[in-house]
Design an enzyme around this catalytic site. Structure first.
Site, PDB file in Angstrom:
ATOM      1  N   HIS A  17      28.810  -2.908  24.484  1.00  0.00           N
ATOM      2  CA  HIS A  17      29.823  -3.768  23.867  1.00  0.00           C
ATOM      3  C   HIS A  17      29.657  -3.784  22.349  1.00  0.00           C
ATOM      4  CE1 HIS A  17      26.726  -6.781  23.380  1.00  0.00           C
ATOM      5  NE2 HIS A  17      26.479  -6.786  24.683  1.00  0.00           N
ATOM      6  N   HIS A  20      26.155  -4.121  20.733  1.00  0.00           N
ATOM      7  CA  HIS A  20      25.344  -2.895  20.692  1.00  0.00           C
ATOM      8  C   HIS A  20      25.811  -1.995  19.543  1.00  0.00           C
ATOM      9  CE1 HIS A  20      25.318  -3.745  25.241  1.00  0.00           C
ATOM     10  NE2 HIS A  20      24.103  -4.039  24.816  1.00  0.00           N
ATOM     11  N   CYS A 125      12.432 -17.020  40.388  1.00  0.00           N
ATOM     12  CA  CYS A 125      13.707 -16.809  41.087  1.00  0.00           C
ATOM     13  C   CYS A 125      13.548 -15.605  42.004  1.00  0.00           C
ATOM     14  CB  CYS A 125      14.856 -16.566  40.113  1.00  0.00           C
ATOM     15  SG  CYS A 125      16.380 -16.113  40.990  1.00  0.00           S
ATOM     16  N   CYS A 128      16.244 -12.870  41.241  1.00  0.00           N
ATOM     17  CA  CYS A 128      15.921 -12.067  40.046  1.00  0.00           C
ATOM     18  C   CYS A 128      14.584 -11.359  40.247  1.00  0.00           C
ATOM     19  CB  CYS A 128      15.779 -12.943  38.803  1.00  0.00           C
ATOM     20  SG  CYS A 128      17.296 -13.659  38.194  1.00  0.00           S
ATOM     21  N   LYS A 295      44.052 -14.961  18.018  1.00  0.00           N
ATOM     22  CA  LYS A 295      45.396 -15.029  17.455  1.00  0.00           C
ATOM     23  C   LYS A 295      46.034 -13.669  17.700  1.00  0.00           C
ATOM     24  CE  LYS A 295      46.627 -15.501  12.992  1.00  0.00           C
ATOM     25  NZ  LYS A 295      46.152 -15.766  11.633  1.00  0.00           N
TER      26      LYS A 295
END
Ligand code: ZN
Length: 503
Positions: A17, A20, A125, A128, A295
């Site tokens: 993106h 990066h 987790c 994860c 915008k």
């Protein structure tokens, strides 16, 4: 002079993106600028490929982790190509040479007495398959990604004695006040160190997709140390015929985003010291480009998609916009509407139009040959003097002040535009008695545009290259700076940055 610049390596699970691209373009501008100075440059980027999220994504897709990273890594390589990155190597942390070198360094840290076995306790987790730090926890001790309640768990793993490096890090920061830039980021890193350092896990027992710990192969090196070491390991195998480590280590600049400051500005120098290696010379911590305003714009809708910008306006337009719209180092908003305004007013009007007019007038009034002349004193005076701009840019880019250097260049672009309005070459051309004056004005325009194209080259290499070719300037080095005599042939070329309505 060796100059070694790096980007962070990008986690291969995500889609490339704008963030990066931003880090890569910044490092690329620095690398290209140093090459212009005739320095011995090495520019590294690449992908971070280990860790449990990769293993899990692979499992969901019915692939091995290696198959998944082989499939995703090329997207990052292609992103670099699309935005004009001139990196000398692309490292992948699954490269066998990287893995072997990581084990070597980690073993050295072990042998130097900076690791010990201990119990890690934290919020775990299972989805994860990783422990979460307090800052990563969601509300009520949940996983922020999976939104499930987490349990405290313990595992036996190996720790890096980070706390033992507190004083040495403080000394490093005191001796090298510019170790981390900008200075407010330096203060942030330093206050983290002064707050007291805790030892950190060097290995993980529950994980599998990583670099096996050399002395206990059922554990893997904690992915952060594996990833950070890329900056060092790459030099040993980027060239088949030469180990570049002695030539380029320590790195001149690590360019990073603010989210990874702690790992780079605290853990990384400590770990290098523990391995008996030199810390990098400097780190530059940049901010975020925030997609603020939504915008409507004329041609890009309301979302700034970097791929669409590159496809429709070229990579130079994106490269330019990133450092013009937001001061490098700070956070700031970017938008499709903001992009269009910069494109139209600065690239198409200020610069593209100046270049086109200059080439066209030399063709029309002097048959395409730059007349002989001398530097007009009015362009050598004041804050926006053209003479000496290369020195200004050198000094600012020595501190990685990318936006300030670009602003300094742009002040000269505006100055040269005013010069056209002040001298009105089209009126001089009507009066034979003004022929010498016209020679001089055209000479100054040609030299001014050539000079500015040279200092702009690291930022907008593709269009600057075309313009320099049109001015018969084959050299891209800053040594080509300074007044060139007349006599060069110039050639009209299509607009460097066509206006929006012409697209
Ligand atoms: Zn989770």
């Amino acid at each position: 002079m060796p100059f070694y610049v790096t980007t962070p390596i990008y986690y291969v699970n995500a889609e490339p993106h704008l963030g990066h691209a931003y880090s890569t373009i910044a490092a690329d501008v620095l690398a290209r600028h140093r090459r212009q100075r005739g320095e011995d440059v090495f520019f590294l980027t690449g992908t971070d490929e280990h860790g449990e999220p990769v293993a899990q994504a692979a499992e969901r897709q019915g692939l091995t982790p290696q198959q998944l990273v082989d499939q995703n890594a090329p997207r990052f390589r292609e992103m670099g190509e699309r935005i004009g990155a001139s990196n000398d190597f692309f490292i992948r942390t699954t490269d066998p040479e990287h893995v072997a070198r990581v084990q070597e360094v980690v073993q050295r840290v072990h042998d130097n007495g900076h690791v010990y076995e201990g119990t890690y306790e934290g919020w775990y987790c299972p989805r994860c398959a990783d422990f979460k730090t307090e800052s990563e926890l969601g509300e009520g001790n949940t996983c922020a990604i999976h939104e499930i309640r987490l349990e405290r768990e313990r595992e036996q793993n190996w720790f890096f004695r980070l706390s033992a490096f507190e004083d040495e890090l403080k000394r490093l920061y005191a001796e090298r006040p510019d170790f981390v830039a900008p200075s407010f980021r330096r203060n942030e890193a330093l206050s983290f160190i002064e707050g007291g350092l805790q030892d950190v896990s060097l290995s993980r027992a529950k994980l599998s997709w990583g670099v096996p710990l050399p002395w206990q192969r059922e554990q893997v090196v904690y992915v952060w140390f594996d990833a950070l070491l890329n900056y060092y390991t790459a030099l040993s195998y980027a060239r088949e015929e030469e180990d570049l480590t002695d030539r380029f280590w320590p790195a001149s600049w690590h360019v990073i985003g603010k989210d990874i400051l702690k790992f780079h500005c605290v853990y990384w120098p400590a770990f290098l010291l523990a391995a008996g290696l030199e810390p990098p010379e400097r780190l530059y911590v940049h901010g975020y480009l925030l997609m603020g305003e939504k915008k409507m714009s004329k041609s890009l809708g309301n979302v700034l998609d970097p791929n669409e910008v590159v496809e429709r306006f070229g990579s130079d337009a994106l490269r330019f916009y990133c450092f013009r719209e937001v001061s490098f180092g700070q956070d700031g908003n970017v938008s499709a509407a903001g992009f269009e305004t910069r494109y139209e007013t600065e690239l198409a009007n200020d610069w593209g139009n100046l270049a086109s007019r200059t080439l066209a007038m030399i063709e029309r009034y002097r048959g395409g040959v730059v007349p002989d002349g001398e530097v007009d004193p009015v362009l050598g005076e004041g804050e926006d003097a053209l003479a000496g701009i290369d020195g200004v840019v050198r000094e600012l880019l020595d501190r990685a002040e990318l936006s300030q250097a670009l602003e300094a260049i742009w002040a000269r672009v505006r100055r040269l535009n005013r010069y056209v309005e002040e001298t009105k070459p089209w009126e001089l051309a009507k009066d034979a008695a003004q022929s010498d004056r016209l020679d001089r004005v055209l000479y100054n325009l040609a030299e001014g545009v050539r000079t500015l194209a040279l200092v702009l080259h690291p930022y907008i290499p593709e269009t600057s290259g075309r313009l320099l070719d049109a001015l018969s300037e084959g050299n891209r080095e800053l040594d080509a700076f300074g007044a060139r005599a007349g006599g060069a042939h110039v050639e009209r070329i299509p607009p460097l940055f066509p206006k929006l309505e012409a697209r």
